[in-house]
Structures are given as C-alpha cells and as structure tokens.
Design a protein around this motif. Sequence first.
Motif, PDB file in Angstrom:
ATOM      1  N   TYR A 197      -7.077  -2.695   0.312  1.00 31.65           N
ATOM      2  CA  TYR A 197      -6.994  -1.239   0.306  1.00 31.65           C
ATOM      3  C   TYR A 197      -7.260  -0.753  -1.116  1.00 31.65           C
ATOM      4  CZ  TYR A 197      -4.637  -1.171   4.882  1.00 31.65           C
ATOM      5  OH  TYR A 197      -4.328  -1.300   6.211  1.00 31.65           O
ATOM      6  N   ASP A 198      -8.103   0.244  -1.261  1.00 26.46           N
ATOM      7  CA  ASP A 198      -8.287   0.932  -2.536  1.00 26.46           C
ATOM      8  C   ASP A 198      -7.641   2.300  -2.456  1.00 26.46           C
ATOM      9  OD1 ASP A 198      -9.629  -1.069  -3.831  1.00 26.46           O
ATOM     10  OD2 ASP A 198     -11.516   0.017  -4.059  1.00 26.46           O
ATOM     11  N   MET A 199      -6.976   2.713  -3.529  1.00 29.09           N
ATOM     12  CA  MET A 199      -6.440   4.058  -3.642  1.00 29.09           C
ATOM     13  C   MET A 199      -7.262   4.811  -4.680  1.00 29.09           C
ATOM     14  SD  MET A 199      -4.181   1.869  -2.572  1.00 29.09           S
ATOM     15  CE  MET A 199      -2.849   1.658  -1.420  1.00 29.09           C
ATOM     16  N   SER A 235       0.832  -1.199   0.000  1.00 29.11           N
ATOM     17  CA  SER A 235       0.000   0.000   0.000  1.00 29.11           C
ATOM     18  C   SER A 235       0.868   1.250   0.000  1.00 29.11           C
ATOM     19  CB  SER A 235      -0.918  -0.009   1.233  1.00 29.11           C
ATOM     20  OG  SER A 235      -1.582   1.232   1.375  1.00 29.11           O
ATOM     21  N   ALA A 236       1.898   1.254   0.836  1.00 30.18           N
ATOM     22  CA  ALA A 236       2.798   2.411   0.901  1.00 30.18           C
ATOM     23  C   ALA A 236       3.526   2.610  -0.422  1.00 30.18           C
ATOM     24  CB  ALA A 236       3.797   2.226   2.043  1.00 30.18           C
ATOM     25  N   TYR A 237       3.883   1.513  -1.074  1.00 32.01           N
ATOM     26  CA  TYR A 237       4.576   1.617  -2.361  1.00 32.01           C
ATOM     27  C   TYR A 237       3.685   2.262  -3.415  1.00 32.01           C
ATOM     28  CZ  TYR A 237       6.229   0.217  -6.935  1.00 32.01           C
ATOM     29  OH  TYR A 237       6.596   0.243  -8.245  1.00 32.01           O
ATOM     30  N   VAL A 238       2.441   1.811  -3.536  1.00 37.92           N
ATOM     31  CA  VAL A 238       1.512   2.399  -4.507  1.00 37.92           C
ATOM     32  C   VAL A 238       1.312   3.883  -4.200  1.00 37.92           C
ATOM     33  CG1 VAL A 238      -0.845   2.373  -5.388  1.00 37.92           C
ATOM     34  CG2 VAL A 238       0.364   0.217  -5.002  1.00 37.92           C
ATOM     35  N   GLN A 239       1.182   4.202  -2.921  1.00 35.41           N
ATOM     36  CA  GLN A 239       1.014   5.603  -2.538  1.00 35.41           C
ATOM     37  C   GLN A 239       2.223   6.443  -2.941  1.00 35.41           C
ATOM     38  OE1 GLN A 239      -0.622   6.350   1.484  1.00 35.41           O
ATOM     39  NE2 GLN A 239      -0.897   4.132   1.612  1.00 35.41           N
ATOM     40  N   SER A 240       3.411   5.868  -2.843  1.00 34.15           N
ATOM     41  CA  SER A 240       4.614   6.634  -3.201  1.00 34.15           C
ATOM     42  C   SER A 240       4.602   7.022  -4.680  1.00 34.15           C
ATOM     43  CB  SER A 240       5.875   5.820  -2.875  1.00 34.15           C
ATOM     44  OG  SER A 240       6.065   4.744  -3.796  1.00 34.15           O
ATOM     45  N   ILE A 241       4.022   6.175  -5.536  1.00 30.53           N
ATOM     46  CA  ILE A 241       3.924   6.512  -6.964  1.00 30.53           C
ATOM     47  C   ILE A 241       2.950   7.672  -7.146  1.00 30.53           C
ATOM     48  CG2 ILE A 241       3.388   5.645  -9.260  1.00 30.53           C
ATOM     49  CD1 ILE A 241       3.900   2.823  -8.252  1.00 30.53           C
ATOM     50  N   LEU A 242       1.820   7.611  -6.460  1.00 34.79           N
ATOM     51  CA  LEU A 242       0.840   8.696  -6.553  1.00 34.79           C
ATOM     52  C   LEU A 242       1.431  10.015  -6.054  1.00 34.79           C
ATOM     53  CD1 LEU A 242      -2.332   6.784  -5.295  1.00 34.79           C
ATOM     54  CD2 LEU A 242      -1.753   7.378  -7.659  1.00 34.79           C
ATOM     55  N   GLN A 243       2.257   9.923  -5.019  1.00 38.01           N
ATOM     56  CA  GLN A 243       2.916  11.124  -4.509  1.00 38.01           C
ATOM     57  C   GLN A 243       3.900  11.683  -5.532  1.00 38.01           C
ATOM     58  OE1 GLN A 243       4.572   9.944  -0.710  1.00 38.01           O
ATOM     59  NE2 GLN A 243       2.565   9.296   0.059  1.00 38.01           N
ATOM     60  N   ASP A 244       4.639  10.799  -6.187  1.00 38.21           N
ATOM     61  CA  ASP A 244       5.574  11.250  -7.221  1.00 38.21           C
ATOM     62  C   ASP A 244       4.846  11.943  -8.371  1.00 38.21           C
ATOM     63  OD1 ASP A 244       7.720  10.335  -5.830  1.00 38.21           O
ATOM     64  OD2 ASP A 244       8.043   8.538  -7.049  1.00 38.21           O
ATOM     65  N   LEU A 245       3.627  11.490  -8.650  1.00 44.61           N
ATOM     66  CA  LEU A 245       2.842  12.104  -9.725  1.00 44.61           C
ATOM     67  C   LEU A 245       2.140  13.377  -9.272  1.00 44.61           C
ATOM     68  CD1 LEU A 245       1.255   8.888 -11.284  1.00 44.61           C
ATOM     69  CD2 LEU A 245       3.024  10.331 -12.316  1.00 44.61           C
ATOM     70  N   GLY A 246       2.262  13.695  -7.968  1.00 47.45           N
ATOM     71  CA  GLY A 246       1.691  14.928  -7.459  1.00 47.45           C
ATOM     72  C   GLY A 246       0.176  14.936  -7.413  1.00 47.45           C
ATOM     73  N   LEU A 247      -0.427  13.783  -7.143  1.00 42.80           N
ATOM     74  CA  LEU A 247      -1.887  13.680  -7.157  1.00 42.80           C
ATOM     75  C   LEU A 247      -2.458  13.642  -5.735  1.00 42.80           C
ATOM     76  CD1 LEU A 247      -2.264  11.043 -10.018  1.00 42.80           C
ATOM     77  CD2 LEU A 247      -2.696  13.510 -10.162  1.00 42.80           C
ATOM     78  N   HIS A 248      -3.574  14.282  -5.561  1.00 41.24           N
ATOM     79  CA  HIS A 248      -4.334  14.252  -4.312  1.00 41.24           C
ATOM     80  C   HIS A 248      -5.086  12.921  -4.263  1.00 41.24           C
ATOM     81  CE1 HIS A 248      -6.963  15.321  -1.069  1.00 41.24           C
ATOM     82  NE2 HIS A 248      -8.013  15.611  -1.831  1.00 41.24           N
ATOM     83  N   LEU A 266     -11.637   8.859  -8.148  1.00 40.11           N
ATOM     84  CA  LEU A 266     -11.466   7.825  -9.169  1.00 40.11           C
ATOM     85  C   LEU A 266     -10.561   6.727  -8.615  1.00 40.11           C
ATOM     86  CD1 LEU A 266     -10.688  10.118 -12.256  1.00 40.11           C
ATOM     87  CD2 LEU A 266     -12.919   9.226 -11.558  1.00 40.11           C
ATOM     88  N   GLU A 267     -11.066   5.497  -8.567  1.00 40.53           N
ATOM     89  CA  GLU A 267     -10.239   4.381  -8.096  1.00 40.53           C
ATOM     90  C   GLU A 267      -9.140   4.078  -9.107  1.00 40.53           C
ATOM     91  OE1 GLU A 267     -10.378  -0.403  -7.749  1.00 40.53           O
ATOM     92  OE2 GLU A 267     -12.291   0.634  -7.440  1.00 40.53           O
ATOM     93  N   VAL A 268      -7.893   3.997  -8.635  1.00 43.94           N
ATOM     94  CA  VAL A 268      -6.760   3.720  -9.519  1.00 43.94           C
ATOM     95  C   VAL A 268      -5.973   2.475  -9.096  1.00 43.94           C
ATOM     96  CG1 VAL A 268      -6.506   6.112 -10.262  1.00 43.94           C
ATOM     97  CG2 VAL A 268      -5.262   5.319  -8.231  1.00 43.94           C
ATOM     98  N   SER A 269      -6.237   1.963  -7.892  1.00 37.10           N
ATOM     99  CA  SER A 269      -5.497   0.781  -7.449  1.00 37.10           C
ATOM    100  C   SER A 269      -6.256   0.057  -6.357  1.00 37.10           C
ATOM    101  CB  SER A 269      -4.123   1.181  -6.906  1.00 37.10           C
ATOM    102  OG  SER A 269      -3.430   0.050  -6.387  1.00 37.10           O
ATOM    103  N   SER A 270      -6.144  -1.272  -6.382  1.00 37.99           N
ATOM    104  CA  SER A 270      -6.559  -2.119  -5.268  1.00 37.99           C
ATOM    105  C   SER A 270      -5.365  -2.974  -4.878  1.00 37.99           C
ATOM    106  CB  SER A 270      -7.731  -3.025  -5.649  1.00 37.99           C
ATOM    107  OG  SER A 270      -8.930  -2.298  -5.726  1.00 37.99           O
ATOM    108  N   VAL A 271      -5.099  -3.044  -3.592  1.00 45.67           N
ATOM    109  CA  VAL A 271      -4.021  -3.892  -3.073  1.00 45.67           C
ATOM    110  C   VAL A 271      -4.647  -4.860  -2.090  1.00 45.67           C
ATOM    111  CG1 VAL A 271      -1.806  -3.949  -1.881  1.00 45.67           C
ATOM    112  CG2 VAL A 271      -2.373  -1.999  -3.337  1.00 45.67           C
ATOM    113  N   SER A 272      -4.495  -6.151  -2.343  1.00 47.59           N
ATOM    114  CA  SER A 272      -5.231  -7.154  -1.567  1.00 47.59           C
ATOM    115  C   SER A 272      -4.329  -8.255  -1.035  1.00 47.59           C
ATOM    116  CB  SER A 272      -6.328  -7.804  -2.432  1.00 47.59           C
ATOM    117  OG  SER A 272      -7.273  -6.856  -2.843  1.00 47.59           O
ATOM    118  N   ASN A 273      -4.710  -8.744   0.138  1.00 47.79           N
ATOM    119  CA  ASN A 273      -4.124  -9.954   0.706  1.00 47.79           C
ATOM    120  C   ASN A 273      -5.169 -11.057   0.591  1.00 47.79           C
ATOM    121  OD1 ASN A 273      -2.865 -11.961   2.182  1.00 47.79           O
ATOM    122  ND2 ASN A 273      -2.575 -10.745   4.036  1.00 47.79           N
TER     123      ASN A 273
END
Length: 422
Positions: free
Chosen positions: A337-339, A305-318, A350-357
């Motif tokens: 978790y949905d991002m 989840s933290a990894y996917v979030q880091s990409i969104l942060q790099d893209l400068g997205l809320h 807008l949903e852009v990612s799901s991370v699942s166990n």
Amino acid sequence: MLQVNYIRENREKVLERLNLRNFKQPELVDEIIKLDEERRQTQTSLDNLSAIANASAKQVGELMRNGKKEEAEALKAETTSNKDTIKQLSDQLALSEQHLHHALVQIPNLPAEQVPAGTTAEDNEVVYLHGEPAVLHDKALPHWELTSKYDIIDFELGTKITGAGFPVYKGKGARLQRALINFFLDRATAQGYKEMQVPHLVNEASGFGTGQLPDKEGQMYHSTVDNLYLIPTAEVPVTNLYRDVILKEEELPVRNTAYTPCFRREAGSYGAHVRGLNRLHQFDKVEVVQIVHPDQSYEVLEQMSAYVQSILQDLGLHYRVLRLCAGDMGFTAAMTYDMEVWSAAQQRWLEVSSVSNFETYQANRLKLRYRGAGKPQLAHTLNGSALALPRIVAAILENYQTVDGIQIPEVLVKYTGFDRID
C-alpha cells in the motif's frame, strides 16, 4: 528469495504470478528447476559415497586389528580412490549451489492474489480517499519558495556543502524536523513498537538479507574501503537484527521502530515533480517493522496501513491509499500500500509512505524462522514508513500556509514549541 521447493512444486503458478509482474526472464524458472535437480542428484551421490567411505574406514580399522594387513591395505587403496571422487563431487556440489543461488536471486517475489494487474503507476488501485483538498489563498507558493521566504530550509547551501539533494534545515525548519521525528516515534511506541537505535551503515549480508543487494546496489551509497553501504531505510538494519535467528512462536509478533537518516543515490530527473523536498539523496524517516506468524501477515498489513493513516489524519492532511499493481511493486514485496498526500500548492499527490508484506521472501534470505510445535518455519516480515519526512514537511508547509505565515498542525505544537512560522 523464493524457496526452491516451492518453485519446483508450483511451476505453473510461479510463472503465472511472475507474468503478472511482467517479469522478463521466465526461462529462469525452468533453469532453477534444472539446477536444483542436478544439485540434488550430486548431493545424493555424495551422501552415498561418503557413507561407503565411512563404512570402509571402519572396516579397515577392524581388519588391521585382526591382523589382516593385506586386505586392509587393499581396502584402504579403494577408500583413497573414493576420497578423490568425493572431492570432485563436493566441488561439483558447491558449483551447482553457486549457480542455483545466482539464478534464485534474480527472481522477484510473487504478487499476492489481491494485487491488481498492471505495468505502471497509472494502473495502481485507489482503495481509500480521506478528507478534502486544502483551499489556499490566491498567492499560495510551493514549498521551495516558502522555505526561502521564511529562511527555514536552504537548498543552495546544501548543494555547496555536498551536492543537490542534501538540504540544510535552519531555525524553525530544523525544529519542525525534530518535532515530526519525536511525534512519529511517540506514536509508534504508544502503538506497541519497541524503539531501536541502529547503525546507519550495513554490510553486504545485511543488504542481501532484506533484498537491497544485488537488486538495488546502484541506488546505494557504497563505502568501498570498508565495503559498507549507507542505509536507504531503517528497514535494512532493523530487520537484520533477526538474521539467522529462530524465534519462539510465542515471541511473535516482533514489533520494532527506528528513526534514521536515509541515503539514496537513485538517479534524479528534472522538473517540479523532483524539486525542493520532493526527491532527496538524504532524508529522515521513522520506520516500523514487524515479524509475524504467516497466518496473520495480511491482517497485520491492514493494521499497519490503518496506523500510518491515523498519523496522516492527526496531521490534518488530505490523502489517498493505493494498492500497487504487480508491475509497480518493489522487487521483494508480495503486496504494497502507498499513502499519498495532496499538495494543494503543487496540485499533485506526494508519496509519503509504503507499507509492504514480504511474506517469506526476506525471511528466506535472512534465515529468519520461528519454532512452534514442529520444525522451525520461515516467518513473514512487513515494514512501513511511519513516516518519511521530506514530503510530509512539504505538504504541511504548502497546505497550512496563510497570507502572513504557516500554521503548525495542532498535534505538533507541543513538540515544536511554536504554532506558526512567520
């Protein structure tokens, strides 16, 4: 797929967790326990009679060697009768296993303890919110108008060639797609994921292994002549690389990434929420998949989840992170978790990612195990979108638009070769 022995030994807990999911067939749990008991009784009878038959066969041979032909013939007749009963028991066992399997595949995964109760997306829990919404100019446009204005994505041309939900990317639109794919793959490999190139069609066994079949067969494109399915996500072929595999414990975690197009027949609806790039039948996605030791899977889920979030942060997205409630989770997931990114032009998430166990649910179907000090054990599987492109593209176009063009996020410029669309 849940393990039969777990259901048998934890009936009340299974019913409790399924109730959290609003599962409509709780009677299947008792049916599974009953079918399993019948199967085990038949197996015991078959094993005992087979042992007797084997012993009798050896005894017949000894009697014949000792010249006791009449005794041997009498015992042989009795053995023949046993063989008929063994055949009947074998057929009965196969039928019991078939009925048991049919019941088991109808049971979804059990929600983890951390999963909130709820029935719809409205009950999902917001666990993190990052950044602030983009402030747009007065004449800001939604992405489906921006793509037409700058001639970068053509929805009508895609409809002409194939049908709705199959856009054509043109010029800088196509280059932006390629840039995002390369950026996502580079980020994944830098994070320690091994890049794989996998088939875009899979067989029934692969669809079953990750849980798309039989649950989602109506959402998948089916090539009937060859009985192959177009993949809805790279999760399916990548995870199936390890079907029927026993890994060494020291090989864990396994970390793979892959870019593929994804194909989904899911029934569409009408309105702005599915317009343009918001819902497609074919789209591009980079997926990350992990196979891990059961003791580490929830720690790994947080890391993914933290990894996917880091990409969104790099893209400068809320964006925001949701922990899905039990009623909104996928059939195979134990926790998701949905991002979601904020579209300033559409004023919606807008949903852009799901991370699942999935815990052992997929591994049990796949017969994916690891061997430690003792006998092989089922591994835990996880996956996540890192990322799905259409809504990321929509968010970039909308949130980075200016009066006279669209800026490109700084992190992508070295991939696109240009810093704006105008």
